[in-house]
Design an enzyme around this catalytic site. Structure first.
Site, mmCIF file in Angstrom:
data_model
loop_
_atom_site.group_PDB
_atom_site.id
_atom_site.type_symbol
_atom_site.label_atom_id
_atom_site.label_comp_id
_atom_site.label_asym_id
_atom_site.label_seq_id
_atom_site.Cartn_x
_atom_site.Cartn_y
_atom_site.Cartn_z
ATOM 1 N N SER A 96 -9.781 -3.274 -0.692
ATOM 2 C CA SER A 96 -10.750 -3.646 -0.974
ATOM 3 C C SER A 96 -11.476 -2.773 -1.902
ATOM 4 O O SER A 96 -11.292 -3.033 -3.061
ATOM 5 C CB SER A 96 -11.691 -2.842 0.496
ATOM 6 O OG SER A 96 -12.233 -2.518 1.127
ATOM 7 N N HIS A 230 -9.801 -6.366 8.600
ATOM 8 C CA HIS A 230 -9.836 -5.694 6.958
ATOM 9 C C HIS A 230 -9.079 -4.811 6.920
ATOM 10 O O HIS A 230 -8.145 -5.051 6.201
ATOM 11 C CB HIS A 230 -11.889 -5.205 6.857
ATOM 12 C CG HIS A 230 -11.517 -4.471 5.349
ATOM 13 N ND1 HIS A 230 -11.892 -5.111 4.025
ATOM 14 C CD2 HIS A 230 -11.646 -3.362 4.450
ATOM 15 C CE1 HIS A 230 -11.873 -5.259 3.561
ATOM 16 N NE2 HIS A 230 -12.462 -3.837 3.393
#
Length: 250
Positions: A96, A230
């Site tokens: 991320s 995610h």
């Protein structure tokens, strides 16, 4: 011999030192993440890979230090911390926000030292040029907590403990500000190999946005899609570890 005592102060954690390794892998956490997020990666790696886990300021034992709320400054500091460890081939794994930091660190190695890294593993993050307008960092505390719960990226014990939350929310907000305000400055692609990894149900990254990492390297590019959102890597750690080892030739 470069002095690496005290693990560069507080920036670098070696949970499982492997001094005889042929390559080093530096892991950079997501927004709100800490070095300990990568403890399982460090533990699982073979003796041929020395794992360095980066600890950003403002969390755990660094929680009283000033926060860094932008990617360029954070990349500058990480670059400085990793310099003593580049006496062996060095690769970066960033998840991320950490992937954006990894890319900027690789650029600094090439620009400042002429050093081409062994590779970048960009996990769960859009390519630098794939910008989105996001404002999670502007939400109130409840809105920020809702975002974290939705992504399942923070320990549920922390989310359920008000005292702990008050301690970590400033760091999380600063990280979100850094990630969301990051603007790619066009320039030459990096020369190192890049591997992009993404979840097929990640609300923060489309497959096209992840695949666009290939536009940012002159070296080999690989693209891998996993089941999940995610934090897909939590359910595919063994496969990802094998991919890393195979790509590094370790």
């Amino acid at each position: 011999m470069i002095d690496k005592t005290e693990d560069n102060g507080l920036w670098i954690r070696r949970f499982h030192p492997r001094p005889d390794s042929g390559v080093r892998l530096a892991c950079l956490p997501h927004a709100g993440g800490s070095a300990s997020f990568f403890f399982p990666v460090s533990q699982a790696m073979p003796q041929s890979v020395d794992v360095l886990c980066v600890q950003y300021p403002g969390r755990q034992d660094r929680r009283k230090e000033p926060l860094i709320d932008n990617i360029p400054d954070l990349a500058d500091r990480v670059f400085e911390a990793l310099l003593p460890w580049a006496d062996k081939p060095l690769a970066l794994f960033g998840h991320s926000m950490g992937a954006s930091v990894a890319f900027e660190v690789a650029r600094r190695f090439e620009r400042e030292k002429g050093t081409v890294l062994a590779g970048i593993f960009a996990s769960g993050r859009r390519a630098p040029s794939a910008h989105r307008h996001e404002t999670v960092h502007l939400r109130d505390d409840d809105g920020l907590i809702a975002e974290m719960k939705g992504l399942s990226g923070t320990d549920t014990k922390v989310l359920g403990d008000e005292e702990l939350l008050r301690m970590v929310l400033p760091a999380i907000r600063a990280d979100y500000r850094a990630a969301e305000t990051y603007v790619y400055e066009p320039g030459d692609p990096v020369r190192c190999p890049v591997v992009a990894l993404t979840g097929d149900d990640d609300p923060k990254v489309t497959l096209a946005e992840s695949k666009a990492w290939g536009e940012h390297t002159e070296g080999p590019f690989d693209f891998h899609v996993f089941d999940g959102g995610h934090f897909f890597l939590a359910n595919h750690q063994a496969a990802i570890n094998k991919l890393i080892v195979d790509r590094l030739g370790a």
